[in-house]
Scaffold this active site. Structure first.
Site, PDB file in Angstrom:
ATOM      1  N   CYS A   1      33.202 -71.867  72.826  1.00  0.00           N
ATOM      2  CA  CYS A   1      34.526 -71.451  72.342  1.00  0.00           C
ATOM      3  C   CYS A   1      34.421 -70.195  71.494  1.00  0.00           C
ATOM      4  O   CYS A   1      35.275 -69.309  71.559  1.00  0.00           O
ATOM      5  CB  CYS A   1      35.178 -72.566  71.527  1.00  0.00           C
ATOM      6  SG  CYS A   1      35.440 -74.075  72.461  1.00  0.00           S
TER       7      CYS A   1
ATOM      8  N   ARG B   1      39.458 -76.559  78.790  1.00  0.00           N
ATOM      9  CA  ARG B   1      39.759 -75.117  78.720  1.00  0.00           C
ATOM     10  C   ARG B   1      40.871 -74.811  79.719  1.00  0.00           C
ATOM     11  O   ARG B   1      40.616 -74.484  80.880  1.00  0.00           O
ATOM     12  CB  ARG B   1      38.500 -74.299  79.036  1.00  0.00           C
ATOM     13  CG  ARG B   1      37.366 -74.574  78.084  1.00  0.00           C
ATOM     14  CD  ARG B   1      36.127 -73.751  78.364  1.00  0.00           C
ATOM     15  NE  ARG B   1      34.996 -74.351  77.683  1.00  0.00           N
ATOM     16  CZ  ARG B   1      34.710 -74.178  76.392  1.00  0.00           C
ATOM     17  NH1 ARG B   1      35.467 -73.388  75.659  1.00  0.00           N
ATOM     18  NH2 ARG B   1      33.682 -74.788  75.844  1.00  0.00           N
TER      19      ARG B   1
HETATM   20  C1  BEZ Z   1      31.447 -75.315  73.195  1.00  0.00           C
HETATM   21  O1  BEZ Z   1      30.317 -74.873  73.018  1.00  0.00           O
HETATM   22  O2  BEZ Z   1      32.462 -74.619  73.047  1.00  0.00           O
HETATM   23  C2  BEZ Z   1      31.595 -76.722  73.657  1.00  0.00           C
HETATM   24  C3  BEZ Z   1      30.628 -77.262  74.481  1.00  0.00           C
HETATM   25  C4  BEZ Z   1      30.744 -78.574  74.891  1.00  0.00           C
HETATM   26  C5  BEZ Z   1      31.833 -79.334  74.478  1.00  0.00           C
HETATM   27  C6  BEZ Z   1      32.808 -78.768  73.664  1.00  0.00           C
HETATM   28  C7  BEZ Z   1      32.695 -77.459  73.254  1.00  0.00           C
END
Ligand code: BEZ
Length: 239
Positions: free
Chosen positions: A58, A141
């Site tokens: 993110c 997402r």
């Molecule tokens: C992230 O790195 O944004 C992420 C990865 C796995 C689950 C939720 C967020």
């Protein structure tokens, strides 16, 4: 016994679809309160969710989006983010991004588009951003492209593990705007300056005319392209 399929009505409200009005809501954000989509009437909006603050994928997405914000502004397009975290988490995360995080040459990145506090998950649920099979406490997402009339024009979903391609989001907005402005469609992998698709004719007579039309490249009666320069596309979609 009939072999007709039976379809059960969904127990929860259906997810918004392409062509639906964007569900409206009022929310607290990192840029103050917004009423969506009314506050954005006359603008295109990319409304997107991310799983959680202080997570690495993110963080790379927010840095990329914030760095491209001027490109989207040039397309008359605003950005609005959401996660099911609270306002103070959002503020702390965005401060950390600006002060500490570098990624692919990006540093000191300030996120100035609104990030919605949706701890109650009301907005995320209304937009089908919670997919319990993936995660019941985080939004996936999701990307909703909303047009100046407040209508959903495109929807993309990515899972938690995979960061989105922001060049593709920009290409999508340009293609939607070009389709509206020029009454054309765009082929696979289209980029401005490449030939566009002329909508197929709607009658046998028009099919014959199309094959004789020297202003288009009629590969077959249903498959015609025409050249539109990159400049002509950008002029047609200029806000
Ligand atoms: C992230 O790195 O944004 C992420 C990865 C796995 C689950 C939720 C967020």
């Amino acid at each position: 016994m009939s072999d007709q399929a039976t379809v059960q009505a969904p127990a929860v409200s259906p997810m918004p679809r392409i062509g639906d009005p964007a569900p409206s809501f009022t929310a607290t954000t990192t840029q103050g309160e917004i009423t969506f989509p009314a506050d954005y009437a006359g603008r295109w909006v990319i409304f997107f969710s991310h799983p959680a603050d202080f997570t690495p994928v993110c963080t790379t997405e927010f840095m990329t989006f914030a760095t491209m914000q001027d490109d989207f502004a040039a397309l008359g397009t605003d950005l609005v983010g959401l996660s099911v975290d609270g306002l103070y988490s959002h503020i702390a995360w965005l401060r950390t991004i600006k002060e500490r995080i570098t990624f692919r040459g990006m540093a000191d990145v300030e996120v100035t588009f609104p990030l919605i506090d949706d701890v109650g998950m009301d907005v995320a649920r209304a937009y089908g951003m919670i997919m319990p099979g993936e995660d019941s406490t985080k939004a996936v997402r999701a990307v909703f492209v909303v047009d100046p009339a407040g209508v959903i024009r495109a929807i993309i979903y990515y899972p938690l593990s995979t960061g989105r391609n922001f060049d593709e989001l920009k290409r999508l907005v340009v293609a939607l705007q070009a389709a509206d402005a020029l009454a054309i469609a765009t082929p696979a992998d289209w980029r401005p300056g490449e030939p566009v698709i002329v909508p197929p004719p709607g009658s046998c007579g028009m099919a014959k005319e199309r094959l004789e039309d020297e202003t288009v490249n009629a590969v077959d009666w249903f498959f015609s392209t025409k050249d539109v320069t990159e400049q002509a596309v950008m002029d047609a979609i200029a806000p």
